[in-house]
Write an enzyme that holds these catalytic residues in place. Structure first.
Site, mmCIF file in Angstrom:
data_model
loop_
_atom_site.group_PDB
_atom_site.id
_atom_site.type_symbol
_atom_site.label_atom_id
_atom_site.label_comp_id
_atom_site.label_asym_id
_atom_site.label_seq_id
_atom_site.Cartn_x
_atom_site.Cartn_y
_atom_site.Cartn_z
ATOM 1 N N LEU A 32 0.857 -1.179 0.000
ATOM 2 C CA LEU A 32 0.000 0.000 0.000
ATOM 3 C C LEU A 32 0.897 1.233 0.000
ATOM 4 O O LEU A 32 1.629 1.470 0.958
ATOM 5 C CB LEU A 32 -0.912 0.018 1.232
ATOM 6 C CG LEU A 32 -1.974 -1.086 1.320
ATOM 7 C CD1 LEU A 32 -2.576 -1.142 2.723
ATOM 8 C CD2 LEU A 32 -3.067 -0.854 0.287
ATOM 9 N N GLN A 85 7.705 -5.595 -4.001
ATOM 10 C CA GLN A 85 6.907 -5.493 -5.218
ATOM 11 C C GLN A 85 7.484 -4.395 -6.110
ATOM 12 O O GLN A 85 7.635 -3.245 -5.687
ATOM 13 C CB GLN A 85 5.440 -5.184 -4.919
ATOM 14 C CG GLN A 85 4.574 -5.285 -6.172
ATOM 15 C CD GLN A 85 3.123 -4.928 -5.922
ATOM 16 O OE1 GLN A 85 2.788 -3.764 -5.830
ATOM 17 N NE2 GLN A 85 2.271 -5.941 -5.818
ATOM 18 N N CYS A 115 -1.697 -2.052 -10.704
ATOM 19 C CA CYS A 115 -1.944 -0.704 -10.184
ATOM 20 C C CYS A 115 -2.711 0.123 -11.214
ATOM 21 O O CYS A 115 -2.263 0.283 -12.355
ATOM 22 C CB CYS A 115 -0.623 -0.023 -9.830
ATOM 23 S SG CYS A 115 -0.849 1.670 -9.218
ATOM 24 N N ASN A 216 -7.979 -11.519 -4.480
ATOM 25 C CA ASN A 216 -7.899 -10.172 -3.930
ATOM 26 C C ASN A 216 -9.132 -9.382 -4.354
ATOM 27 O O ASN A 216 -9.568 -9.488 -5.490
ATOM 28 C CB ASN A 216 -6.603 -9.511 -4.442
ATOM 29 C CG ASN A 216 -6.406 -8.087 -3.960
ATOM 30 O OD1 ASN A 216 -6.003 -7.216 -4.731
ATOM 31 N ND2 ASN A 216 -6.645 -7.818 -2.699
ATOM 32 N N GLY A 217 -9.652 -8.600 -3.411
ATOM 33 C CA GLY A 217 -10.802 -7.752 -3.722
ATOM 34 C C GLY A 217 -12.007 -8.053 -2.868
ATOM 35 O O GLY A 217 -12.486 -9.192 -2.824
ATOM 36 N N ASP A 218 -12.496 -7.041 -2.142
ATOM 37 C CA ASP A 218 -13.714 -7.136 -1.314
ATOM 38 C C ASP A 218 -13.588 -8.118 -0.157
ATOM 39 O O ASP A 218 -14.567 -8.764 0.227
ATOM 40 C CB ASP A 218 -14.930 -7.500 -2.174
ATOM 41 C CG ASP A 218 -15.326 -6.393 -3.131
ATOM 42 O OD1 ASP A 218 -14.760 -5.291 -3.023
ATOM 43 O OD2 ASP A 218 -16.192 -6.625 -3.990
ATOM 44 N N ARG A 241 -6.714 -2.500 1.323
ATOM 45 C CA ARG A 241 -7.330 -1.314 1.936
ATOM 46 C C ARG A 241 -8.054 -1.627 3.239
ATOM 47 O O ARG A 241 -8.175 -0.760 4.105
ATOM 48 C CB ARG A 241 -8.279 -0.664 0.933
ATOM 49 C CG ARG A 241 -7.560 -0.024 -0.256
ATOM 50 C CD ARG A 241 -8.535 0.520 -1.274
ATOM 51 N NE ARG A 241 -9.403 -0.533 -1.788
ATOM 52 C CZ ARG A 241 -10.656 -0.347 -2.192
ATOM 53 N NH1 ARG A 241 -11.199 0.854 -2.132
ATOM 54 N NH2 ARG A 241 -11.362 -1.357 -2.661
#
Length: 336
Positions: A32, A85, A115, A216-218, A241
């Site tokens: 992040l 990364q 990204c 990844n995601g939600d 996040r």
């Protein structure tokens, strides 16, 4: 109700090119920008000692010019697996950056191809590589040939529109180029972080690939993680996040996937103490500039208790670290 796995999940084995790695934890912490620094990673480690964490994203060209070295060089002082990364559109620069990361003690090298930020994607880095799959494959192949540790990729379903079969073809190309693990964000670049992550598309990719796939995601809670793995068949999850202001989340997800008791979310007093500790650490590392960095962390952490909105408002305007610390201490004293 979705239940936890009945048995502990086995380690994920990544062969590398002479330096194999084993992932003991099936939950990864996403890089992040401006958040996942050494101080934040140390907090995550308290709840998730075995999780694979990442440095903030590193621009290979900037590293070549001498910028961003600290992000890589500080790895040697940390415990637990930490990946670096990298992003760029130049294969040779990416290979040299990967060698630097390996020499600094990186657990593995991850290539960012997801990204969505325009200034990165429009220059051919990050998700911009989705539009040039041949270059993307060349980068993976070049980086994998440059280091002995495993090389992995984080990407998205597609650039825009419905991913359908294009996601499978895109991810197969990355696998063929030498990626040993793929983290797939279930959105397109066009979506950014809007809309709902398409876990069904992740499931299709997982079914088509032989290498491990991380979803990844939600994913914001243990229930989300369990449901995601059940629906996608993925080998693990990555959270990003959702950990902002909640460094305990990775450990909670790990416990859920391992069938262990889930650690409780810290209460108001613990959150205030955590915010104060992080502020002190940032100021010690970066001087008064640490207060500017800490403001966003304090804003994310100081939630869910009476007076929290007023406290956040005051913290954002605190002129000195001592003023901010006094606000946090007074709030803690007022909890009664």
């Amino acid at each position: 109700m979705i239940n936890a796995p009945p048995h502990p999940l086995p380690e994920l084995q990544l062969a590398g090119r002479g330096t194999p790695r084993a992932l003991r934890c099936r939950v990864l912490q996403s890089p992040l920008a401006g958040v996942s620094d050494r101080i934040f990673r140390a907090l995550v480690r308290r709840w998730a000692p075995d999780a694979l964490l990442f440095t903030e994203m590193v621009n290979a060209t900037s590293l070549e010019l001498g910028f961003g070295l600290q992000k890589v060089e500080e790895l040697a002082s940390e415990a637990g697996p930490i990946g670096v990364q990298l992003f760029d559109h130049r294969p040779a620069a990416m290979a040299e950056a990967a060698r630097r990361a390996e020499a600094a003690g990186a657990f593995l090298v991850d290539i960012n191809m997801g990204c969505p930020v325009k200034k990165i994607a429009n220059k051919g880095g990050g998700s911009g590589l989705i539009r040039d799959p041949d270059l993307a494959a060349r980068i993976v192949d070049t980086v994998a040939a440059a280091v002995a540790i495993p090389v992995t990729v984080k990407t998205r379903l597609s650039w825009c529109g419905a991913p359908d079969a294009s996601a499978v073809g895109w991810c197969r190309q990355l696998e063929s180029a030498g990626a040993q693990l793929l983290t797939l964000h279930g959105r397109t670049r066009e979506q950014g972080f809007k809309g709902q992550a398409d876990w069904g598309a992740i499931a299709a990719v997982k079914a088509a690939l032989a290498i491990p796939v991380i979803a990844n995601g939600d994913i914001h809670s243990p229930a989300d993680a369990l449901r995601c793995l059940e629906l996608t068949g993925a080998d693990g999850v990555m959270v990003g996040r959702g950990t902002m202001g909640a460094p305990w989340l990775v450990g909670q997800l790990d416990a859920a996937l391992s069938g262990r008791p889930i650690p409780a979310t810290p209460g108001p007093a613990e959150k205030l103490a955590l915010a104060a500790e992080q502020l002190r650490a940032l100021v010690a590392a970066k001087g008064d500039h640490g207060l500017l960095i800490a403001r966003k962390h304090m804003g994310w952490t100081c939630t869910g208790f009476p007076g929290a909105p007023q406290l956040r408002h005051a913290l954002m305007r605190a002129p000195t670290p001592d003023t901010a610390l006094a606000l946090l201490e007074n709030a803690a004293a007022g909890l009664g």
